[in-house]
Design an enzyme around this catalytic site. Structure first.
Site, PDB file in Angstrom:
ATOM      1  N   HIS A 204       0.908  -1.422   0.061  1.00 22.22           N
ATOM      2  CA  HIS A 204      -0.282   0.171   0.163  1.00 22.22           C
ATOM      3  C   HIS A 204       0.685   1.093  -0.275  1.00 22.22           C
ATOM      4  O   HIS A 204       0.981   2.199   1.367  1.00 22.22           O
ATOM      5  CB  HIS A 204      -1.361   0.376   1.178  1.00 22.22           C
ATOM      6  CG  HIS A 204      -1.867  -1.466   1.358  1.00 22.22           C
ATOM      7  ND1 HIS A 204      -2.355  -1.533   2.338  1.00 22.22           N
ATOM      8  CD2 HIS A 204      -2.340  -2.082  -0.021  1.00 22.22           C
ATOM      9  CE1 HIS A 204      -2.987  -2.349   2.292  1.00 22.22           C
ATOM     10  NE2 HIS A 204      -3.004  -3.318   0.878  1.00 22.22           N
ATOM     11  N   ASN A 205       1.998   1.312  -0.872  1.00 23.33           N
ATOM     12  CA  ASN A 205       2.240   2.328  -1.044  1.00 23.33           C
ATOM     13  C   ASN A 205       1.001   4.043  -1.630  1.00 23.33           C
ATOM     14  O   ASN A 205       0.546   3.752  -2.444  1.00 23.33           O
ATOM     15  CB  ASN A 205       3.541   2.221  -2.463  1.00 23.33           C
ATOM     16  CG  ASN A 205       4.833   1.456  -2.006  1.00 23.33           C
ATOM     17  OD1 ASN A 205       5.146   1.761  -1.350  1.00 23.33           O
ATOM     18  ND2 ASN A 205       3.952   0.392  -2.290  1.00 23.33           N
TER      19      ASN A 205
END
Length: 588
Positions: free
Chosen positions: A514-515
């Site tokens: 989850h960048n």
């Protein structure tokens, strides 16, 4: 010599969730759309066949579906004083490769961010005063939760999400999440049938006065036909979601929800195994002419287009903008600039709980089958007496019992030998795990830029990630970990082991894909790269769609918000932009 191709109305870079949604919406508008995908074609029947897809070594360990560093690497460091070094292997996060992108291998958690997330700076200032978020670079997103609600709804019904609403038109619904914003209607499918571990977790949470509810899941609880007429099957609880494609057509992805319709359209074309090198601008630098890409033979092509949509993985969106000279690069020393600004991650922690008398059947599982507690997520609780902002959801979601990677053993167990074998035999069925998924808030020193030293096979600078967990986020995570220990003690287990988040982001062990951030949305071109419609401030015929638009990351998986924002952009293009192509969009 670059070959110039016939013009298209729209060119889309990347065909994952966002690219597929935009392609479908704009072809429905009658536009001639081309998608360019760096990786290969991937299809459920041929690439995720039931005969071989459940191969843990191939997909789970050797990562067959993921981007390899030889194709595109990145460098990382924790702060400005360090020299960034290349990631020789993707570990902390795993970008997807090929049609469907990371949406192929996700687990399926499908969350809505809250209004207090979209208005985070305003909300926290109104409730606690401006000084509460000192040291953080928080800013509003330019939209509200109420404005996002119909787009979340559209994505959930496209994907066939299983869940239980907690708030329908302001009325709290028993069994749902009481902290969520109002929604127009319930999920399209009921919650998945709970297995033993999340049921036990929910009982313990209720004893402590918390409010557990079924995790909203893109693993289908029942057979479903979505609004495009595409049929999907009921999840068989095989435990092969994360890192795997779904052979049963039971996990929502571009392959199972959009592509069967999109690929039949005469005004849509897909070119796979083709890497976009840059977005080309006209002489003024204010309009995109199209994109330059290479195929597998390294032959170079220029694809002219009237409208360019960046729909790659968020980190790749930012790199392409930097490589193309679009927008002012962010400067961490002054805090000025917009491209690379507000890179955020996810602040997670974990808990293992060991029993002597339980059999959790861990092999009966799916990616998002479980229970969640949101009592300590976001601003659901009063932060007046604590020295941090933000929060985390606590999730008991036993995703799998796969035999190579799933080997829980109590602390102090030898790492090999007969004692390890005995411990792993004992713990395999009798261990419960749950975790916190926490918010990640931006600071001036966490950002993305181009590495000054390392280059890819085309001679282009690699993306450099400068990131460490802010003190605020660590305090938040430890506070929530204390609450997770309360649950462990309530469960009455023999032993538990808390894995707390510590300072010093390490790119080697897997943590989260989850960048977020780097090309963030907002209402001010001085502090955001795109406006509320995901239209670039500097190049108005360029839209940048994906988690790169997040001004921070909440304590929830980003995919639901990514999908909703894709519909926001599609709606703006269809009903606003096309009326006056090339003009900046303004709020109504």
């Amino acid at each position: 010599m670059t070959k110039i191709l016939p013009r298209k109305d729209v060119v889309i870079v990347g065909l994952g969730w966002t690219g597929a949604i935009l392609a479908h919406e704009l072809t429905e508008q009658g536009l001639d759309v081309l998608a360019i995908e760096r990786g290969p074609w991937r299809d459920t029947a041929t690439d995720f066949n039931i005969g071989y897809v459940q191969d843990e070594l191939r997909y789970g360990i050797r990562r067959d579906l993921f981007l390899q560093p030889r194709v595109e690497a990145m460098t990382m460091r924790n702060n400005l004083s360090q020299t960034a070094l290349p990631m020789r292997d993707y570990g902390s996060f795993l970008p997807g490769n090929g049609v469907g992108g990371a949406g192929v291998h996700w687990n399926g958690h499908t969350w809505r961010f809250w209004d207090s997330d979209f208005r985070i700076k305003s909300h926290l200032t109104e409730r606690y005063g401006a000084s509460k978020s000192d040291g953080l670079q928080l800013q509003d997103w330019g939209v509200t939760g109420e404005e996002m609600e119909p787009y979340y709804d559209k994505f959930e019904y496209l994907a066939g999400i299983s869940g239980k609403a907690g708030n329908i038109k302001g009325q709290i619904q028993e069994g749902g999440n009481p902290f969520e914003d109002p929604r127009a209607r319930d999920y399209p499918l009921p919650p998945m049938q709970m297995s033993y571990a999340p049921s036990l977790f929910a009982d313990a949470a209720r004893k402590l006065g918390y409010h557990p509810f079924p995790t909203p899941s893109a693993n289908l609880s029942k057979a479903y036909i979505n609004p495009l007429g595409i049929a999907m099957g009921e999840c068989t609880l095989c435990g092969f979601c994360e890192r795997f494609g779904c052979a049963n057509y039971s996990k929502a992805s571009a392959q199972t929800t959009i592509l069967p319709v999109l690929m039949k359209k005469r005004n849509f074309e897909l070119r796979t195994d083709s890497e976009v090198l840059r977005i080309d601008l006209d002489g003024s630098g204010k309009m995109a002419k199209g994109v330059t890409y290479v195929d597998t033979s390294d032959e170079e092509f220029f694809q002219p287009a009237d409208l360019v949509l960046l729909c790659a993985y968020g980190l790749h969106n930012v790199r392409l903008m930097l490589l193309s000279g679009i927008g002012k690069p962010y400067d961490p020393n002054s805090g000025e600039g917009v491209v690379g600004r507000n890179y955020c991650y996810q602040t997670n922690a974990g808990m293992q709980v060991f029993f002597d008398d339980k059999n959790f059947n861990p092999f009966i599982a799916s990616g998002a089958l479980g229970q969640t507690v949101d009592d300590f997520n976001g601003d659901a609780f009063d932060h007046g007496s604590v020295d941090f902002v933000g929060g985390a959801g606590i999730n008991c979601i036993p995703t799998n019992g796969r035999p190579i990677a799933m080997r829980p053993v109590p602390p102090g167990t030898p790492r090999w030998g007969s004692k390890w074998k005995a411990a792993t035999t004992q713990a395999y069925k009798s261990t419960m795990t749950y975790s916190s998924q926490g918010s990640s808030y931006p600071t001036q020193g966490n950002y993305l830029d181009l590495d000054p030293t390392y280059k890819d096979r085309f001679g282009r600078p690699l993306l450099r990630i400068t990131f460490d967990f802010p003190d605020n986020d660590l305090k938040m995570s430890n506070y929530v970990s204390d609450r997770m220990e309360d649950i462990a003690r309530t469960l009455g287990a023999r032993q538990y082991n808390a894995a707390r988040r510590k300072k010093g982001w390490d790119s080697v062990p897997y943590q989260s894909t989850h960048n977020t951030g780097g090309a963030i949305m907002g209402g001010d071109p001085k502090t955001s790269a795109v406006n509320r419609y995901l239209q670039n401030w500097d190049v108005p015929n360029l839209f940048v769609i994906g988690a790169s638009a997040f001004a921070h990351n909440a304590g929830k998986n980003p995919t639901g918000t990514v999908g909703a924002l894709a519909f926001v952009a599609a709606d703006a293009i269809r009903n606003k932009y096309l009326r006056n192509p090339g003009a900046p969009l303004v709020s109504a």
